[in-house]
Scaffold this motif. Structure first.
Motif, PDB file in Angstrom:
ATOM      1  N   GLN A  73       1.493  15.041   7.286  1.00 32.80           N
ATOM      2  CA  GLN A  73       1.487  13.504   7.318  1.00 32.80           C
ATOM      3  C   GLN A  73       1.155  12.736   8.572  1.00 32.80           C
ATOM      4  N   SER A 120       0.815   3.161  12.565  1.00 34.25           N
ATOM      5  CA  SER A 120       1.525   1.877  12.288  1.00 34.25           C
ATOM      6  C   SER A 120       2.238   1.661  13.694  1.00 34.25           C
ATOM      7  N   LEU A 150       3.819   9.926  13.403  1.00 30.80           N
ATOM      8  CA  LEU A 150       3.521   8.719  13.701  1.00 30.80           C
ATOM      9  C   LEU A 150       2.954   8.090  14.930  1.00 30.80           C
ATOM     10  N   THR A 161       0.696   8.957  10.009  1.00 31.19           N
ATOM     11  CA  THR A 161       0.937   7.615   9.955  1.00 31.19           C
ATOM     12  C   THR A 161       0.563   6.732  11.018  1.00 31.19           C
ATOM     13  N   THR A 216      -3.988   6.540   7.914  1.00 28.58           N
ATOM     14  CA  THR A 216      -2.716   6.852   7.398  1.00 28.58           C
ATOM     15  C   THR A 216      -2.882   7.664   6.055  1.00 28.58           C
ATOM     16  N   THR A 260      -4.252   9.645  -0.077  1.00 25.84           N
ATOM     17  CA  THR A 260      -3.108   8.890   0.029  1.00 25.84           C
ATOM     18  C   THR A 260      -2.721   8.496  -1.413  1.00 25.84           C
TER      19      THR A 260
END
Length: 128
Positions: free
Chosen positions: A123, A127, A11, A125, A91, A40
Protein backbone atom coordinates in the motif's frame (compact mmCIF):
# COMPACT_ATOMS: atom_id res chain seq x y z
CA UNK A 1 7.22 -21.51 -9.73
CA UNK A 2 8.07 -17.82 -9.70
CA UNK A 3 7.08 -15.95 -6.55
CA UNK A 4 7.07 -12.18 -6.16
CA UNK A 5 7.11 -10.16 -2.96
CA UNK A 6 6.64 -6.39 -2.92
CA UNK A 7 7.90 -4.09 -0.20
CA UNK A 8 8.57 -0.43 0.40
CA UNK A 9 5.07 0.98 0.56
CA UNK A 10 3.94 3.37 3.26
CA UNK A 11 2.59 6.78 4.09
CA UNK A 12 4.30 9.75 2.47
CA UNK A 13 3.49 13.44 2.17
CA UNK A 14 2.70 14.99 -1.21
CA UNK A 15 5.92 15.74 -3.04
CA UNK A 16 7.73 12.95 -1.24
CA UNK A 17 9.44 9.84 -2.53
CA UNK A 18 9.29 6.08 -2.07
CA UNK A 19 11.11 3.14 -3.57
CA UNK A 20 9.12 -0.05 -4.08
CA UNK A 21 10.92 -3.36 -4.41
CA UNK A 22 9.76 -6.55 -6.07
CA UNK A 23 11.89 -9.49 -4.98
CA UNK A 24 11.62 -12.73 -6.90
CA UNK A 25 12.30 -16.33 -5.96
CA UNK A 26 11.89 -19.62 -7.74
CA UNK A 27 13.31 -18.47 -11.08
CA UNK A 28 15.54 -15.82 -12.57
CA UNK A 29 13.85 -12.57 -13.53
CA UNK A 30 16.22 -12.39 -16.51
CA UNK A 31 13.60 -14.34 -18.47
CA UNK A 32 10.64 -12.16 -17.52
CA UNK A 33 9.17 -8.81 -18.37
CA UNK A 34 8.14 -7.11 -15.14
CA UNK A 35 5.32 -4.68 -14.62
CA UNK A 36 4.14 -2.49 -11.79
CA UNK A 37 0.40 -1.99 -11.43
CA UNK A 38 -1.79 -0.10 -9.01
CA UNK A 39 -5.37 -0.41 -7.94
CA UNK A 40 -7.82 1.55 -5.80
CA UNK A 41 -11.15 0.23 -4.53
CA UNK A 42 -13.77 0.01 -7.23
CA UNK A 43 -11.33 0.64 -10.07
CA UNK A 44 -9.57 -1.59 -12.52
CA UNK A 45 -5.92 -2.42 -12.06
CA UNK A 46 -3.82 0.16 -13.90
CA UNK A 47 -0.48 -0.46 -15.56
CA UNK A 48 2.07 1.99 -14.15
CA UNK A 49 5.39 0.88 -15.60
CA UNK A 50 7.12 -2.10 -17.12
CA UNK A 51 10.65 -3.19 -17.95
CA UNK A 52 11.82 -5.73 -20.50
CA UNK A 53 13.77 -8.87 -19.67
CA UNK A 54 16.80 -7.26 -21.29
CA UNK A 55 16.42 -4.20 -19.09
CA UNK A 56 16.89 -2.01 -22.15
CA UNK A 57 13.27 -1.04 -22.64
CA UNK A 58 10.84 0.60 -20.24
CA UNK A 59 7.32 1.92 -20.44
CA UNK A 60 5.31 4.30 -18.26
CA UNK A 61 1.73 5.39 -18.11
CA UNK A 62 1.43 9.09 -18.92
CA UNK A 63 0.48 10.15 -15.39
CA UNK A 64 3.82 8.99 -13.92
CA UNK A 65 6.24 9.90 -16.70
CA UNK A 66 9.07 12.00 -15.37
CA UNK A 67 8.24 11.06 -11.77
CA UNK A 68 8.63 7.27 -11.60
CA UNK A 69 11.61 5.17 -12.67
CA UNK A 70 11.64 1.41 -13.05
CA UNK A 71 14.88 -0.57 -12.85
CA UNK A 72 16.10 -4.09 -12.27
CA UNK A 73 19.04 -5.64 -10.44
CA UNK A 74 19.90 -9.06 -11.82
CA UNK A 75 22.25 -9.94 -8.98
CA UNK A 76 19.48 -9.38 -6.44
CA UNK A 77 16.73 -10.76 -8.71
CA UNK A 78 14.74 -7.65 -7.84
CA UNK A 79 12.90 -4.93 -9.71
CA UNK A 80 12.43 -1.45 -8.28
CA UNK A 81 9.99 1.36 -8.79
CA UNK A 82 11.41 4.68 -7.68
CA UNK A 83 8.59 7.14 -7.14
CA UNK A 84 9.16 10.85 -6.63
CA UNK A 85 7.01 14.00 -6.58
CA UNK A 86 4.22 11.84 -5.27
CA UNK A 87 0.66 13.10 -5.48
CA UNK A 88 -2.47 12.11 -3.55
CA UNK A 89 -3.80 10.49 -6.72
CA UNK A 90 -0.87 8.05 -6.59
CA UNK A 91 -2.47 6.51 -3.50
CA UNK A 92 -3.20 2.85 -4.28
CA UNK A 93 -2.18 -0.72 -3.69
CA UNK A 94 0.84 -1.39 -5.87
CA UNK A 95 1.52 -4.80 -7.37
CA UNK A 96 4.41 -6.20 -9.33
CA UNK A 97 3.80 -8.83 -11.97
CA UNK A 98 5.88 -11.00 -14.28
CA UNK A 99 5.41 -12.70 -17.61
CA UNK A 100 7.85 -15.15 -19.17
CA UNK A 101 9.21 -13.76 -22.45
CA UNK A 102 12.71 -15.23 -22.63
CA UNK A 103 16.09 -13.54 -22.21
CA UNK A 104 17.17 -10.28 -23.87
CA UNK A 105 13.69 -9.36 -25.06
CA UNK A 106 12.41 -5.78 -25.37
CA UNK A 107 8.72 -6.43 -24.72
CA UNK A 108 7.23 -3.97 -22.21
CA UNK A 109 3.57 -4.93 -21.78
CA UNK A 110 1.39 -2.68 -19.63
CA UNK A 111 -1.85 -4.65 -19.69
CA UNK A 112 -2.64 -6.71 -16.62
CA UNK A 113 -4.07 -9.58 -18.64
CA UNK A 114 -0.66 -10.15 -20.23
CA UNK A 115 0.93 -11.07 -16.90
CA UNK A 116 1.03 -14.47 -15.27
CA UNK A 117 2.61 -14.08 -11.85
CA UNK A 118 1.58 -11.53 -9.26
CA UNK A 119 2.77 -10.36 -5.89
CA UNK A 120 0.52 -9.69 -2.94
CA UNK A 121 0.76 -5.91 -3.17
CA UNK A 122 2.01 -3.06 -1.02
CA UNK A 123 0.00 0.00 0.00
CA UNK A 124 1.13 3.50 -0.91
CA UNK A 125 -0.69 6.40 0.70
CA UNK A 126 0.13 9.98 -0.25
CA UNK A 127 -1.41 12.36 2.23
CA UNK A 128 -0.54 15.33 4.40
Amino acid sequence: QLQLVESGGGLVQPGGSLILSCAASGDSLAFYAIGWFRQTPGKEREGVSSISSSGDSTAYTDSVKGRFTISRNGDKNTVYLQMSSLKPEDTASYYCAAVFVGPLRVDVPLSANEYTFWGQGTQVTVSS
